[in-house]
Write a protein that holds these residues in place. Structure first.
Motif, PDB file in Angstrom:
ATOM      1  N   PHE B  84       0.825  -1.209   0.000  1.00 35.35           N
ATOM      2  CA  PHE B  84       0.000   0.000   0.000  1.00 35.35           C
ATOM      3  C   PHE B  84       0.863   1.264   0.000  1.00 35.35           C
ATOM      4  N   ALA B 103      -8.270  -4.122   5.132  1.00 29.37           N
ATOM      5  CA  ALA B 103      -8.231  -3.070   6.148  1.00 29.37           C
ATOM      6  C   ALA B 103      -7.292  -1.916   5.769  1.00 29.37           C
ATOM      7  N   TYR B 104      -6.575  -2.052   4.696  1.00 27.16           N
ATOM      8  CA  TYR B 104      -5.733  -0.961   4.183  1.00 27.16           C
ATOM      9  C   TYR B 104      -6.324  -0.334   2.921  1.00 27.16           C
ATOM     10  N   ARG B 106      -8.882   1.229   1.792  1.00 28.48           N
ATOM     11  CA  ARG B 106      -9.511   2.547   1.628  1.00 28.48           C
ATOM     12  C   ARG B 106      -8.524   3.692   1.817  1.00 28.48           C
ATOM     13  N   LEU B 107      -7.294   3.369   2.127  1.00 25.79           N
ATOM     14  CA  LEU B 107      -6.300   4.417   2.389  1.00 25.79           C
ATOM     15  C   LEU B 107      -5.500   4.779   1.149  1.00 25.79           C
TER      16      LEU B 107
END
Lengths: 344, 344
Positions: B84, B103-104, B106-107
């Protein structure tokens, strides 16, 4: 100028503040409360059953240590992702979530300060080394990893109103902490046996083999007793009957919140001279620093020389929530200045 | 038009491709190789000892299942964060890293496709529910969670050159897979005992209590034997002596890579009719779907009716790397189109 918006990322092993055990959650909660009191716009990321004057943001209902139906790994990923997904809403993120939150920190523009509550294992160090240029706070001068970008040491602060000063103590020795070899429960038992004083042991059993083998055989219900984990009221009852708190840690202490809590109540502390104990306890003023069981036994005679009010006073000066929060305010100001300079 | 840049995020339990066991890493590796062959600019995020024609990006030297000095949690956070942090270098991220990579997701702005290799526990579902609007691929129609934004089902493909067609088989029954109750090793043993055929069991022991209690007591070195985990060469040796592969899974199969490998070699498969087995095995053409031990024993007599070449042919048509990669190319095109529309 509008209030600065800060996100405090608490661990979610326990509720914030914890019902009983949970030092990291205690400190994260104290910081959140202290910042609210000083006018900050604070959002606390913690379990859904947490109690706070800050805005509570929760995606995990209960602490994973308190509700075994929760998968800790799943809860952690959901919880940590949440603060970073909302990063633009904050001027600063203050993480108490160990190495895991670091692994998200470069994906957002909001600066993050990490309070390192302890290095649980050498195996987590690669993460700290990768993110060494983050902003770090140590909780004692002794618990530092060389090469990290430390902004300051900020000692943990406690809510003094929870641990009222007790003018007189009792005659018992008290052990308060996790039942784990690191905390030296077996050494406290030796001191009790050698000195002939009663010992009351309180805390969660973290290492049950250790408890079975090195603690339980000595319990006799009279001289040496184990009363399980205790909440704040329970701690105060213990402090009321305490002659001294025994904290004979076998590895370097990272901070030692319980030393401060005992001192706040006026209880002198006999602590192993390892790690942060020397920073927390002022030798011969709030307790004694020792090298082992023999020295601890000898120091017991000198306990009456300690002025209980001096113990309280030192906590008020050095380890109150207010002192801690003021120091964190300086840390935040430093970080925001440095970030502003990067943009120039 | 320059080649599209894709990041393939492999798990890091094992090397990619795995030396022996490791279905997720096998598939991730096959996709990376297939995409390179078709002209994509591919970066494979995998262990440092991985072997690939793609650009390898590694921050963890070895698989955490192969090197116990590695902390799996630490390795995962470092490994996943890395892709990411480099997201802007890619047009697309193709994740094989379960709920953790979600869990990463959307960043970063780079779209991510997740192949769900299986829902390991109901406790991970909250993460999928939160990120339900991501892009998902199921590996069989039967292994789908309602409510997720599925783009397609893409069956796993194998490198057919690794499993050459064998015109003739042998007389033994073969079990190949994790030694775990889910995989029904105990049922394969029952079939062997009832049919009087030899059974060779191969695979890693994942549940050692199960192995001790339900497998080991039946091992006699002759009729029923356990040979440990096997690599590709070992699998081909097994297939050479195989009359049929027994796969009597006790929970719904998610895909069943081993069924395809056996079929590729020409080995008929007797599989439990649960989960994806019905999608992988064509009844009476490449094997038999059964409801239990009795039916499996009865089907053994009909194994000679299966044309070995038909088994191979079906794998060539449906479960080759090429077929899989072409389908993923369509998935990527769909995702990139939808993303482009979002920007309009």
């Amino acid at each position: 100028m509008p209030a600065k918006r800060i996100a405090v990322l608490s661990p979610i092993a326990w509720r914030t503040p914890p019902r009983q055990y949970g030092a990291w959650e205690t400190v994260a909660g104290n910081i959140a409360e202290g910042l609210v009191a000083r006018g900050w716009d604070v959002t606390l990321f913690a379990t859904g059953d947490s109690v706070t004057a800050a805005r509570l943001h929760a995606v995990v209902e209960r602490g994973y240590e308190e509700d075994r139906s929760i998968d800790p790994k799943v809860a952690e990923y959901l919880h940590i992702a949440e603060v970073f997904e909302h990063a633009t809403e904050f001027d600063l993120i203050h993480s108490h979530y160990d190495f895991m939150a670091l692994a998200y920190s470069r994906l957002v523009k909001t600066p993050m300060v990490t309070t390192i509550h302890g290095f649980s294992s050498p195996r987590i160090l690669p993460v700290y080394r990768k993110y060494h240029d983050g902003y770090f706070v140590s909780i004692s001068n002794s618990d530092r990893l060389p090469g990290l970008n430390y902004v300051a040491t900020v000692y943990n602060g406690i809510d003094l109103s929870l641990y009222p000063f007790q003018h007189r103590g009792g005659e018992d020795l008290v052990f308060l902490g996790r039942i784990h070899p690191d905390k030296g429960v077996h050494l406290a038992i030796e001191v009790a046996q050698l000195s002939g004083r009663r010992l009351v042991i309180a805390g969660i059993i973290q290492d049950s083999a250790y408890f079975e083998e090195q603690v339980k055989p000595h319990l006799d219900g009279a001289g040496i007793s184990y009363i399980g984990p205790v909440d704040v009221a329970g701690k105060n009852e213990l402090f009321a009957r305490a002659y001294a708190l025994l904290h004979l840690n076998t590895i370097p202490e990272r901070f030692g919140l319980v030393l401060v809590e005992a001192n706040a109540a006026g209880v002198p502390v006999i602590a192993m001279d390892a790690g942060s104990c020397r920073e927390v306890i002022r030798e011969q003023v709030t307790g004694f620093l020792v090298g082992g069981v023999g020295e601890a036994v000898r120091c017991l005679e000198r306990v009456p020389q300690i002025e209980r009010s001096a113990c309280r006073q030192r906590v008020e000066q050095c380890f109150s929530v207010d002192t801690m929060v003021q120091q964190y305010e300086r840390v935040y100001a430093t970080v925001l200045e440095r970030e502003a300079k990067k943009l120039e």
